[in-house]
Write a protein that holds these residues in place. Structure first.
Motif, PDB file in Angstrom:
ATOM      1  N   GLY A  81       0.822  -1.202   0.000  1.00 33.41           N
ATOM      2  CA  GLY A  81       0.000   0.000   0.000  1.00 33.41           C
ATOM      3  C   GLY A  81       0.852   1.246   0.000  1.00 33.41           C
ATOM      4  N   GLY A  82       0.374   2.258  -0.615  1.00 36.66           N
ATOM      5  CA  GLY A  82       1.091   3.517  -0.666  1.00 36.66           C
ATOM      6  C   GLY A  82       0.114   4.663  -0.802  1.00 36.66           C
ATOM      7  N   GLY A  83       0.644   5.849  -0.956  1.00 39.13           N
ATOM      8  CA  GLY A  83      -0.206   7.015  -1.113  1.00 39.13           C
ATOM      9  C   GLY A  83      -1.100   7.210   0.091  1.00 39.13           C
ATOM     10  N   ASP A  84      -2.390   7.426  -0.187  1.00 42.20           N
ATOM     11  CA  ASP A  84      -3.347   7.688   0.889  1.00 42.20           C
ATOM     12  C   ASP A  84      -3.691   6.444   1.693  1.00 42.20           C
ATOM     13  N   ARG A  85      -3.244   5.276   1.263  1.00 41.39           N
ATOM     14  CA  ARG A  85      -3.561   4.054   2.010  1.00 41.39           C
ATOM     15  C   ARG A  85      -2.786   3.965   3.317  1.00 41.39           C
ATOM     16  N   VAL A  86      -1.683   4.669   3.418  1.00 42.05           N
ATOM     17  CA  VAL A  86      -0.858   4.644   4.633  1.00 42.05           C
ATOM     18  C   VAL A  86      -0.706   6.062   5.149  1.00 42.05           C
TER      19      VAL A  86
ATOM     20  N   ILE B  14      -3.958   2.411   8.142  1.00 42.66           N
ATOM     21  CA  ILE B  14      -3.749   1.727   6.873  1.00 42.66           C
ATOM     22  C   ILE B  14      -5.100   1.388   6.261  1.00 42.66           C
ATOM     23  N   ALA B  15      -5.143   1.300   4.936  1.00 42.05           N
ATOM     24  CA  ALA B  15      -6.417   1.151   4.235  1.00 42.05           C
ATOM     25  C   ALA B  15      -6.370   0.034   3.213  1.00 42.05           C
ATOM     26  N   LEU B  16      -7.542  -0.489   2.908  1.00 38.98           N
ATOM     27  CA  LEU B  16      -7.750  -1.498   1.866  1.00 38.98           C
ATOM     28  C   LEU B  16      -8.749  -0.949   0.870  1.00 38.98           C
TER      29      LEU B  16
ATOM     30  N   CYS C 213      -4.082  -3.904  -0.780  1.00 33.92           N
ATOM     31  CA  CYS C 213      -4.120  -3.957   0.678  1.00 33.92           C
ATOM     32  C   CYS C 213      -3.028  -3.042   1.226  1.00 33.92           C
ATOM     33  N   SER C 214      -2.876  -3.014   2.560  1.00 31.60           N
ATOM     34  CA  SER C 214      -1.830  -2.211   3.181  1.00 31.60           C
ATOM     35  C   SER C 214      -1.231  -2.970   4.349  1.00 31.60           C
TER      36      SER C 214
END
Length: 291
Positions: A47-52, A63-65, A70-71
């Motif tokens: 995960g990258g960007g806005d996911r973390v 962290i986001a999915l 996934c993250s």
């Protein structure tokens, strides 16, 4: 823990066994106590960007999915035995098909792993906490619980205690599972491989909610979980050796006291609904040696 696409030996004498444990105790005479910073001590694995999102200058992480990725994160350090505390707030609302995980895992030839896995729910249903362990490459050691609180409204503390004598998993200080080192039975136990700390949020809708019958509703995404106040009291591992720098052995205990045993009995009686050690249908040729 399910595979994520996101991605002693026996001693020849009693003296040798005794010396092994003496050496382990000596290792623990200098262990490291630290509050981890999610900016300095953690690597993002997926995960990258806005996911973390790093929170409060590294005190926590979200962290986001989503449908794309996934993250997850992992500690930069490895440990051979540790007491690890992490506060987590889970995905609110309809989280069916998702799994939020906090675990330690090795990267050596024979896989060792100790898991907390939170199985996403249909909104209104309770979250299921699944614990699992892989020892020398073999898993299938699940226990499952309903939690006695809503884990989405506030942070709760989850603890992995891993010593040479036992593994204890606790929720808000209440032990819910103990795996003893039953070497006298010939039962396997993670003793020699260092592990890193991991957290993740991932798609497991093939099995996570109602046996896989309920899939992820991506219109409810992105799904997000929060982690903070990671504290590690353990023995650092570097270049094939322990590298401990500060004395702290209060958590190195071979047994649970009576009060802790009563708390664990309470959790089992009221909230545990599956224990692999009682599943004779799954193990028709006999339960695992540690049971």
């Amino acid at each position: 823990m399910e595979t994520q696409t996101c991605s002693v030996s026996s001693c020849s004498s009693n003296f040798a066994i005794h010396m092994l444990f003496v050496c382990v105790i000596i290792i623990f005479s200098s262990s490291m106590v630290a509050s981890a910073n999610f900016l300095k001590d953690i690597d993002h694995t997926w995960g990258g960007g806005d996911r973390v999102q790093i929170l409060n200058n590294g005190e926590g992480i979200a962290i986001a999915l989503d449908e794309t990725s996934c993250s997850g994160f992992q500690s930069r350090n490895q440990y051979l035995f540790a007491k690890i505390d992490l506060q987590i707030k889970l995905v609110p609302g309809n989280s069916a098909g998702t799994v939020t995980a906090f675990y330690v895992s090795s990267k050596e030839e024979f896989h060792d792993e100790i898991d907390f896995e939170f199985l996403g729910r249909v909104e209104g249903d309770p979250y299921i906490l699944q614990t699992n362990m892989f020892i020398h490459g073999v898993g299938k050691r699940e226990t499952q619980f309903f939690l006695w609180f809503d884990p989405t409204t506030d942070f709760h503390n989850y603890t992995i205690l891993w010593t040479p004598f036992h593994i204890v998993l606790s929720v808000d200080g209440i032990p819910i599972r103990e795996l003893k080192n039953n070497k006298e039975k010939g039962a396997p136990f993670p003793m020699r491989q260092p592990m890193r700390i991991y957290g993740s949020l991932w798609n497991a809708d093939s099995w996570a909610t109602r046996g896989g019958a309920v899939k992820i509703d991506w219109t409810k995404g992105p799904f997000r979980a929060w982690f903070k106040n990671l504290r590690v009291d353990g023995c650092l591992w570097s270049d094939g050796n322990s590298n401990c720098t500060k004395s702290s052995t209060s958590w190195l205990s071979s047994t649970l006291d009576n009060e802790s045993q009563q708390h664990m009995k309470w959790a089992h009686t009221n909230y545990m609904f599956y224990d692999y050690c009682t599943d004779t249908k799954r193990f028709p040729k006999g339960l695992p040696l540690e049971c």
